[in-house]
Design a protein around this motif. Sequence first.
Motif, PDB file in Angstrom:
ATOM      1  N   GLY A 156       7.542   2.961  22.630  1.00 51.06           N
ATOM      2  CA  GLY A 156       6.520   2.875  21.591  1.00 51.06           C
ATOM      3  C   GLY A 156       6.127   4.207  20.988  1.00 51.06           C
ATOM      4  O   GLY A 156       5.187   4.275  20.222  1.00 51.06           O
ATOM      5  N   GLU A 196      -5.911  12.386   8.422  1.00 54.21           N
ATOM      6  CA  GLU A 196      -5.336  11.699   7.280  1.00 54.21           C
ATOM      7  C   GLU A 196      -4.643  12.662   6.314  1.00 54.21           C
ATOM      8  O   GLU A 196      -3.581  12.369   5.789  1.00 54.21           O
ATOM      9  CB  GLU A 196      -6.480  10.984   6.559  1.00 54.21           C
ATOM     10  N   MET A 236      -4.699   7.668  13.482  1.00 57.26           N
ATOM     11  CA  MET A 236      -5.563   7.101  14.530  1.00 57.26           C
ATOM     12  C   MET A 236      -6.633   8.117  14.891  1.00 57.26           C
ATOM     13  O   MET A 236      -6.443   9.310  14.681  1.00 57.26           O
ATOM     14  CB  MET A 236      -4.737   6.786  15.767  1.00 57.26           C
ATOM     15  N   ASN A 276       6.852   6.679   7.987  1.00 58.78           N
ATOM     16  CA  ASN A 276       5.849   5.667   8.296  1.00 58.78           C
ATOM     17  C   ASN A 276       4.671   6.371   8.984  1.00 58.78           C
ATOM     18  O   ASN A 276       4.747   6.697  10.160  1.00 58.78           O
ATOM     19  CB  ASN A 276       6.505   4.639   9.213  1.00 58.78           C
ATOM     20  N   VAL A 277       3.610   6.596   8.236  1.00 64.95           N
ATOM     21  CA  VAL A 277       2.497   7.401   8.748  1.00 64.95           C
ATOM     22  C   VAL A 277       1.419   6.528   9.374  1.00 64.95           C
ATOM     23  O   VAL A 277       0.957   5.567   8.760  1.00 64.95           O
ATOM     24  CB  VAL A 277       1.838   8.222   7.609  1.00 64.95           C
ATOM     25  N   THR A 278       1.017   6.840  10.596  1.00 68.33           N
ATOM     26  CA  THR A 278      -0.091   6.124  11.230  1.00 68.33           C
ATOM     27  C   THR A 278      -1.208   7.100  11.559  1.00 68.33           C
ATOM     28  O   THR A 278      -0.974   8.105  12.222  1.00 68.33           O
ATOM     29  CB  THR A 278       0.366   5.453  12.545  1.00 68.33           C
ATOM     30  N   SER A 318       0.826  -1.200   0.000  1.00 64.60           N
ATOM     31  CA  SER A 318       0.000   0.000   0.000  1.00 64.60           C
ATOM     32  C   SER A 318       0.856   1.244   0.000  1.00 64.60           C
ATOM     33  O   SER A 318       1.944   1.284   0.559  1.00 64.60           O
ATOM     34  CB  SER A 318      -0.894  -0.016   1.233  1.00 64.60           C
ATOM     35  N   SER A 319       0.365   2.261  -0.614  1.00 64.06           N
ATOM     36  CA  SER A 319       1.137   3.505  -0.635  1.00 64.06           C
ATOM     37  C   SER A 319       0.498   4.548   0.269  1.00 64.06           C
ATOM     38  O   SER A 319       1.149   5.180   1.073  1.00 64.06           O
ATOM     39  CB  SER A 319       1.239   4.029  -2.058  1.00 64.06           C
ATOM     40  N   SER A 320      -0.790   4.708   0.136  1.00 63.15           N
ATOM     41  CA  SER A 320      -1.455   5.580   1.086  1.00 63.15           C
ATOM     42  C   SER A 320      -2.800   4.950   1.338  1.00 63.15           C
ATOM     43  O   SER A 320      -3.425   4.437   0.436  1.00 63.15           O
ATOM     44  CB  SER A 320      -1.630   6.973   0.524  1.00 63.15           C
ATOM     45  N   SER A 321      -3.236   4.938   2.554  1.00 62.06           N
ATOM     46  CA  SER A 321      -4.425   4.154   2.809  1.00 62.06           C
ATOM     47  C   SER A 321      -5.094   4.583   4.082  1.00 62.06           C
ATOM     48  O   SER A 321      -4.699   5.545   4.726  1.00 62.06           O
ATOM     49  CB  SER A 321      -4.039   2.708   2.914  1.00 62.06           C
ATOM     50  N   LYS A 322      -6.118   3.847   4.431  1.00 63.41           N
ATOM     51  CA  LYS A 322      -6.957   4.265   5.536  1.00 63.41           C
ATOM     52  C   LYS A 322      -6.707   3.442   6.788  1.00 63.41           C
ATOM     53  O   LYS A 322      -6.578   2.243   6.729  1.00 63.41           O
ATOM     54  CB  LYS A 322      -8.411   4.111   5.120  1.00 63.41           C
ATOM     55  N   GLY A 323      -6.687   4.104   7.895  1.00 65.41           N
ATOM     56  CA  GLY A 323      -6.667   3.437   9.177  1.00 65.41           C
ATOM     57  C   GLY A 323      -5.473   2.534   9.385  1.00 65.41           C
ATOM     58  O   GLY A 323      -5.504   1.641  10.191  1.00 65.41           O
ATOM     59  N   GLU A 324      -4.434   2.702   8.669  1.00 71.04           N
ATOM     60  CA  GLU A 324      -3.270   1.882   8.893  1.00 71.04           C
ATOM     61  C   GLU A 324      -2.069   2.746   8.624  1.00 71.04           C
ATOM     62  O   GLU A 324      -2.165   3.829   8.063  1.00 71.04           O
ATOM     63  CB  GLU A 324      -3.247   0.698   7.942  1.00 71.04           C
ATOM     64  N   SER A 325      -0.939   2.237   8.989  1.00 73.76           N
ATOM     65  CA  SER A 325       0.245   3.003   8.663  1.00 73.76           C
ATOM     66  C   SER A 325       0.604   2.699   7.230  1.00 73.76           C
ATOM     67  O   SER A 325       0.330   1.645   6.705  1.00 73.76           O
ATOM     68  CB  SER A 325       1.393   2.593   9.559  1.00 73.76           C
TER      69      SER A 325
END
Lengths: 297, 444, 277
Positions: free
Chosen positions: B101, B54, B83, B79-81, B26-33
């Motif tokens: 963390g 987002e 939340m 690494n984008v997360t 995935s390159s850019s997506s929802k609800g995940e890093s």
Amino acid sequence: MIKRFLYSQKVAPYVFVLPFILVFLVFWVYPLGSSLSMSFQKVTLGQDAQWIGLDNYTKLMGDKTFFKAVANSAVYMVLTLLILIPFPMLFAVLINNKFMWGREFFKSSFFFPALTSVVVAGTIFRLMFGEMEGSMINSILGIFGIEPMKFLKGQVTGYIALVALATWRWTGVNMLYFLSGLKNIPDDYYEAASIDGASAWQKFTRITMPLLKPTTIYVLTISIYAGLAMFIESMMLWNGNNSPKNIGLTIVGYLYRQGIEKNNLGYAAAVGIVLLAITMIINLSQLAFSGMFKKED
Amino acid sequence: MKRKWLVMMLVLTMTTLLFGCGSKSSSSSKGESSVLDAGAGENATELSYWTFVELHGQHFEKMLEKWNAANPDRQIKLNVTVMPYDDMHNKLSIAVQTGVGAPDIADIELGKFPDFLKGTPQLVPLNDVIDPYRDTIVKSRIDLYSKDGQNYGIPTHVGASVAFYNTEILKEAGVDYKSIVTWEDFKQAGIKVHEKTGKYMGTADTSATWQVSQLLAQQGTDLTDDNGNPIVNSEAMVKALKLLKDLQDNDVIATIAGGQPDTEEAYGEFNSGNYATAFMPLWQMSRYTNYMADLSGKIAIAPIPVMEKGMPRSVGGGGTGTVVTKTAKDVQLAKDFLAFAKLSLDANKEIWNTLGFDPVNMDVWDMKDVTHNPENKFVKYFINNPFDVLNEIKNEIKLIKSTPASPTINNVLCTVTLNEIFEDGKDIKKALDDAQAQIEQELK
Amino acid sequence: MKKELMAKIVLFLFFAVVCLLILIPFYAVTIASFKPGGDLIRYGLNLRFDLSVMSFDNFAYLFTGDHAYFTWFFNSLFLTVVQVVLTLLVSATVAYGFSAYEFKGKNILFICVLLIMMVPFEILLLPLYTLIFNIGLMNSYSAIILPGVASAATIFFFRQYLSGIPKEIISAGRVDGASEYGIYIRLILPVMKPSFAAMAILNGMNSWNNFLWPFMVLSDDKKYTLPIGLKTLLTPYGNNYDLLIVGSFFSIIPIFILFVAFQKYFIDGMTAGAVKG
């Protein structure tokens, strides 16, 4: 030598229960102890704790929000007890009736809601009880000419949604508990009662209810626990821990707010200890009252 | 037998899924890093970044490409997360306090920022990387994220509050938004709108303090006094809420699903054309373009009404301070990148281009080629150009202080007090006195 | 006879109505999973069956879209399986120890089991959190599995079940020269099979749906379980309802299939355990 020792009949039982002892000590006794000691301290993550004696508890006694949370949890518990014991019991008796068609089907369908996670169920109910005219409950009310309601903004209506969620999820489970209880009542009791000319109601109150007592006590115990410790249901229904006017704030929610959201771990620990005390007092007196301890050997 | 068959089926479905969907990158997506490579090579340092919006990730993606091209020896993978708001702040708070963390870079919303400054902040001071840009950016936006002279967060925008009018509804009622100057004008217009269309002119916010802040700023006051102590039952506050309550009583404004314009329920209500006005910080523009597609070409931006002519017409609202944590893998790299991605002139232009925010480098406000670019999706969506309004109110943008008491004040007002006033009709003075007492009790 | 038929019809109708009420939310979610997420926000969750706005788009997005849903899905699946297997084995062993032997401290220990069932786990959240942090298990599945590995409720159920198994099996085993552990593994475990199935369902359900503790412990979103993942979609800044509803719908399916497959065991198991206490 070691093998002989481990294999002896005297030692074997301890080996068997060792995992429990370990888990109990590490994950229950130790955290409980540290919870208790934390409740007498001012604890902020990343900083040294200070002993402050009873300060957390005295502050708690003057904390209106905390009492709101306690009241919310208590009301929720009572409501779930009032609904989730008599109705499932009644359903179990009815469904066990020899006149029942499609027993297995109904048993399963009643149980389905329990299979959904609180996250999913809570979200579904949040959307069903949405305040828009078109959301499910309001559109049904609309058919009867009732104005759309802001369910999740009012104390009473909010609790309707909350209790509806609990009822939806747990009716089937409790019904199954009672059904298993019913299986243990010998048929001859009912036959004998029939010969004596007892009515269905008499059979229910004189035979079924008393003989279901162990099941009832079991269900009561876990319901008290679950009611007082409820949190996620509220969190999902209000999409967060901050419901309007704190109508959905529960004791555990307050613990979470203080401990996790505000980093007042000591204060949160005191909330936890009070919750523990309440749960223990209610449950132990309930068990004592119903004579459970006498039976326990 | 039936059971075995079912289990088989289950296993089969699972394996199909595993092979069908397991190997997707995935390159850019929802609800995940998602890891943003942005042209980074093998030796790039991987930094992690947490946000609750987002879109912020998309801005960083653009700036990252530029950074990696300009700094071949210091390349970064991000690494984008993403939340939810509460969860991200809670997790971040625990992570920075325990030192385990935590991400390298994180967004912290203004309302939560004071919590992260308690005691010894577990964040890295950013003064050295801010210094080169200090003269170009609005000072007060940096001060929001500072303690004892140390700057811990880099601002994203000014957040100047403006009014967003749905001109379609106003036209139907025969109201011209340009003629609305004072709250009295707004009230008369609103009464007309409600009579003609049955719709509400605006919202009575119960879960946010945007309106309250705007009305306090007009009167030159704040939610806290000079020492940072809460004064939520002040005269000015009573006056502000009486004004709003009067609007509500005249069916000019009404409470909205979600409690304020910046919630998903409210997007729906606005998109359906049930409310004509939102008084929000400028970044609400991006909510319009993203979530209220039906209103494209119907929304006009204007200064907020005032109590009396001549009062300041705007206040900075909301804001996100981006921070570097003490546990970051490469603190200097994270700091340099952050300054580059949020403070450089390029960054400030991109903040407008991608996010639709009013950048903290006010020079950009005057760059016509940037602000009036006809290809820009925000320029296209709105009837008038936001910068025309921004430049008009440029010197009137006030500030509500962020103090250690702010999170508690916000929490009490947004969960209890505003609901009591607008939903239950509780006496304003009484509700505010109760709020003051509650806040003081909680701050003890 | 006529009266009996009447009773049957009345009973059936009554349950049919209740059943309908219970199934409505499922119906609503199913319908919603075919509608665009934007509609949901705009009109709320409703029962309107409107083919003109319904499509398979969400499902297509679920299976081919760019998101982490199946990572969460398989994390949940993995965690559930591991957790169930470990919990059942450990709890059964402990239960056997309680049921087959008389030993010093047995009663006190068993009271501890009962007490645990009455202590709300939630109050331990914070100290447990610091404990897990101190022993370096943050963000690991061990942190989720270990505290529940000797589940009080499961031990309780198994002990009840075992008390219904004749002690003669054990003494016969001893006569044959089997060791204490051999007796347990070869003679007792096979007899416990039915109760295993029941507890597997119960624990599996809890594990699949477990939220709060994993939510606190896990910080790496690649390790998120399904409920946590779905919760992260609930943000106003993401427009995630397309995935949320269809994902919620899909999350029910595995546990649903398991239940249909094993429901007899489930109900039987409960009869064995819950009642005799």
